[in-house]
Design a protein around this motif. Structure first.
Motif, PDB file in Angstrom:
ATOM      1  N   GLU A 189       0.705  -1.098   0.257  1.00 12.36           N
ATOM      2  CA  GLU A 189       0.001  -0.083  -0.089  1.00 12.36           C
ATOM      3  C   GLU A 189       0.790   1.406  -0.088  1.00 12.36           C
ATOM      4  O   GLU A 189       0.458   2.194  -0.754  1.00 12.36           O
ATOM      5  CB  GLU A 189      -0.993  -0.078   1.150  1.00 12.36           C
ATOM      6  N   ILE A 190       1.915   1.473   0.727  1.00 10.47           N
ATOM      7  CA  ILE A 190       2.911   2.445   0.692  1.00 10.47           C
ATOM      8  C   ILE A 190       3.412   2.538  -0.589  1.00 10.47           C
ATOM      9  O   ILE A 190       3.826   3.935  -1.169  1.00 10.47           O
ATOM     10  CB  ILE A 190       3.804   2.171   1.766  1.00 10.47           C
ATOM     11  N   MET A 191       3.938   1.428  -1.293  1.00  9.95           N
ATOM     12  CA  MET A 191       4.433   1.815  -2.660  1.00  9.95           C
ATOM     13  C   MET A 191       3.270   2.016  -3.313  1.00  9.95           C
ATOM     14  O   MET A 191       3.407   3.032  -4.394  1.00  9.95           O
ATOM     15  CB  MET A 191       4.925   0.295  -3.044  1.00  9.95           C
ATOM     16  N   ARG A 192       1.817   1.822  -3.417  1.00  5.63           N
ATOM     17  CA  ARG A 192       0.915   2.301  -4.352  1.00  5.63           C
ATOM     18  C   ARG A 192       0.768   3.809  -3.894  1.00  5.63           C
ATOM     19  O   ARG A 192       0.445   4.505  -4.908  1.00  5.63           O
ATOM     20  CB  ARG A 192      -0.466   1.411  -4.056  1.00  5.63           C
ATOM     21  N   MET A 193       0.774   4.122  -2.845  1.00  3.27           N
ATOM     22  CA  MET A 193       0.547   5.633  -2.412  1.00  3.27           C
ATOM     23  C   MET A 193       1.603   6.383  -2.895  1.00  3.27           C
ATOM     24  O   MET A 193       1.312   7.608  -3.529  1.00  3.27           O
ATOM     25  CB  MET A 193       0.738   5.662  -1.035  1.00  3.27           C
ATOM     26  N   ARG A 194       2.795   5.762  -3.110  1.00  2.00           N
ATOM     27  CA  ARG A 194       3.945   6.585  -3.686  1.00  2.00           C
ATOM     28  C   ARG A 194       3.598   6.884  -5.318  1.00  2.00           C
ATOM     29  O   ARG A 194       3.734   7.662  -5.940  1.00  2.00           O
ATOM     30  CB  ARG A 194       5.270   5.748  -3.635  1.00  2.00           C
ATOM     31  N   ALA A 195       2.970   5.593  -5.922  1.00  2.00           N
ATOM     32  CA  ALA A 195       2.849   5.680  -7.496  1.00  2.00           C
ATOM     33  C   ALA A 195       1.657   6.482  -7.682  1.00  2.00           C
ATOM     34  O   ALA A 195       1.758   7.149  -8.691  1.00  2.00           O
ATOM     35  CB  ALA A 195       2.460   4.088  -7.438  1.00  2.00           C
ATOM     36  N   ASP A 196       0.732   6.468  -6.855  1.00  3.11           N
ATOM     37  CA  ASP A 196      -0.416   7.472  -7.010  1.00  3.11           C
ATOM     38  C   ASP A 196       0.002   8.998  -6.802  1.00  3.11           C
ATOM     39  O   ASP A 196      -0.805   9.880  -6.932  1.00  3.11           O
ATOM     40  CB  ASP A 196      -1.471   7.109  -6.097  1.00  3.11           C
ATOM     41  N   GLY A 197       1.220   9.269  -6.192  1.00  6.90           N
ATOM     42  CA  GLY A 197       1.748  10.564  -6.112  1.00  6.90           C
ATOM     43  C   GLY A 197       1.123  11.226  -4.754  1.00  6.90           C
ATOM     44  O   GLY A 197       0.965  12.652  -4.516  1.00  6.90           O
ATOM     45  N   LEU A 198       0.796  10.468  -3.744  1.00  3.79           N
ATOM     46  CA  LEU A 198       0.186  10.785  -2.444  1.00  3.79           C
ATOM     47  C   LEU A 198       1.323  10.807  -1.430  1.00  3.79           C
ATOM     48  O   LEU A 198       1.175  11.522  -0.464  1.00  3.79           O
ATOM     49  CB  LEU A 198      -1.139   9.848  -2.033  1.00  3.79           C
ATOM     50  N   LEU A 199       2.272   9.806  -1.791  1.00  7.15           N
ATOM     51  CA  LEU A 199       3.375  10.041  -0.744  1.00  7.15           C
ATOM     52  C   LEU A 199       5.033  10.150  -1.335  1.00  7.15           C
ATOM     53  O   LEU A 199       4.912   9.437  -2.602  1.00  7.15           O
ATOM     54  CB  LEU A 199       3.328   8.583  -0.129  1.00  7.15           C
ATOM     55  N   LYS A 200       5.757  10.779  -0.821  1.00 10.76           N
ATOM     56  CA  LYS A 200       6.946  10.921  -1.250  1.00 10.76           C
ATOM     57  C   LYS A 200       7.764  10.536  -0.594  1.00 10.76           C
ATOM     58  O   LYS A 200       7.628  10.235   0.865  1.00 10.76           O
ATOM     59  CB  LYS A 200       7.092  12.405  -1.582  1.00 10.76           C
ATOM     60  N   TYR A 201       9.144  10.163  -0.926  1.00  6.31           N
ATOM     61  CA  TYR A 201      10.145   9.888   0.200  1.00  6.31           C
ATOM     62  C   TYR A 201      11.438  10.519  -0.220  1.00  6.31           C
ATOM     63  O   TYR A 201      11.650  10.885  -1.333  1.00  6.31           O
ATOM     64  CB  TYR A 201      10.514   8.390   0.074  1.00  6.31           C
ATOM     65  N   ALA A 202      12.341  10.751   0.674  1.00  5.31           N
ATOM     66  CA  ALA A 202      13.470  11.297   0.692  1.00  5.31           C
ATOM     67  C   ALA A 202      14.743  10.523   1.012  1.00  5.31           C
ATOM     68  O   ALA A 202      14.744  10.157   2.171  1.00  5.31           O
ATOM     69  CB  ALA A 202      13.533  12.776   1.512  1.00  5.31           C
ATOM     70  N   PRO A 203      15.516  10.011   0.119  1.00  2.42           N
ATOM     71  CA  PRO A 203      16.646   9.015   0.711  1.00  2.42           C
ATOM     72  C   PRO A 203      17.444   9.867   1.580  1.00  2.42           C
ATOM     73  O   PRO A 203      17.842  10.965   1.488  1.00  2.42           O
ATOM     74  CB  PRO A 203      17.339   8.498  -0.564  1.00  2.42           C
ATOM     75  N   LYS A 204      17.739   9.088   2.635  1.00  3.52           N
ATOM     76  CA  LYS A 204      18.598   9.571   3.632  1.00  3.52           C
ATOM     77  C   LYS A 204      20.098   8.656   4.040  1.00  3.52           C
ATOM     78  O   LYS A 204      19.578   7.947   4.918  1.00  3.52           O
ATOM     79  CB  LYS A 204      17.977   9.876   5.052  1.00  3.52           C
ATOM     80  N   PRO A 205      20.793   8.204   3.032  1.00  2.00           N
ATOM     81  CA  PRO A 205      21.884   7.250   3.433  1.00  2.00           C
ATOM     82  C   PRO A 205      22.583   7.593   4.591  1.00  2.00           C
ATOM     83  O   PRO A 205      22.758   8.657   4.920  1.00  2.00           O
ATOM     84  CB  PRO A 205      22.580   7.555   2.167  1.00  2.00           C
ATOM     85  N   PRO A 206      22.812   6.860   5.314  1.00  2.00           N
ATOM     86  CA  PRO A 206      22.802   5.462   5.044  1.00  2.00           C
ATOM     87  C   PRO A 206      21.657   4.598   5.682  1.00  2.00           C
ATOM     88  O   PRO A 206      21.575   3.395   5.840  1.00  2.00           O
ATOM     89  CB  PRO A 206      24.180   4.759   5.786  1.00  2.00           C
ATOM     90  N   TYR A 207      20.560   5.461   6.144  1.00  2.17           N
ATOM     91  CA  TYR A 207      19.537   5.153   7.077  1.00  2.17           C
ATOM     92  C   TYR A 207      18.467   4.776   6.224  1.00  2.17           C
ATOM     93  O   TYR A 207      17.426   4.117   6.730  1.00  2.17           O
ATOM     94  CB  TYR A 207      19.147   6.076   8.129  1.00  2.17           C
TER      95      TYR A 207
END
Length: 182
Positions: free
Chosen positions: A63-81
């Motif tokens: 569901e989280i991945m679908r929310m990203r695909a639907d443009g409802l949820l974004k993420y910011a990579p924070k290496p190394p975490y």
């Protein structure tokens, strides 16, 4: 609750976690949804299994991945975490359609995120697993539940497992209050 209502509840949950200063990686979202569903009785209806870092739902991960695909949820990579998730402004149109759902569950989400918002992933793993052990067994005594937690998660020493069980018991009292018997 239909899928879109669940999505809106998850969006509010993520937003409230962020407001509490939470990192809001997938592990945080997983544990917050687990508590919301099983401690606060919000009918998300995800199936959780005990996994590497405590209770985990593959359905919720999808569901989280679908929310990203639907443009409802974004993420910011924070290496190394890993990634930190946040609600996209594109979600406003959906949220406007579910005002009643938001108003129904927002107080519960606010209460829960006040409890778990400041927790890091290691603490969330311990406390969520303590809840899992409490819910999945007939063990009532703190020491028995702590032993079971330590048995399931040997990397969590018994003393820390006991503290996690006690923290869960206290959190359960604070969150459920008089509603424990419902």
């Amino acid at each position: 609750m239909n899928r879109l209502q669940k999505v809106v509840v998850l969006l509010v949950l993520i937003e409230k976690l962020k407001e509490k200063g939470n990192w809001c990686g997938e592990t945080h979202i997983q544990k917050a949804a687990y508590f919301l569903q099983n401690l606060c009785n919000v009918p998300l209806d995800y199936e959780f299994v005990l996994y590497k870092y405590g209770p985990f739902s593959f359905e919720l991960s999808d569901e989280i991945m679908r929310m990203r695909a639907d443009g409802l949820l974004k993420y910011a990579p924070k290496p190394p975490y890993g990634a930190s998730f946040y609600v996209d402004t594109n979600s406003e149109h959906l949220r406007c359609k579910f005002v009643k759902t938001i108003s129904k569950y927002s107080p519960t989400i606010e209460l829960l995120t006040g409890e778990i918002g400041p927790m890091g992933v290691k603490e969330l793993e311990k406390v969520a697993t303590a809840m899992y052990v409490t819910m999945e067994s007939e063990l009532g005594i703190v020491s028995d539940r702590a032993s079971r937690l330590n048995e399931l998660k040997p990397h969590i020493p018994y003393d820390e497992a006991r503290l996690a069980v006690e923290e869960f018991d206290n959190m359960q009292k604070r969150v459920r209050g008089d509603k424990k018997g419902e």
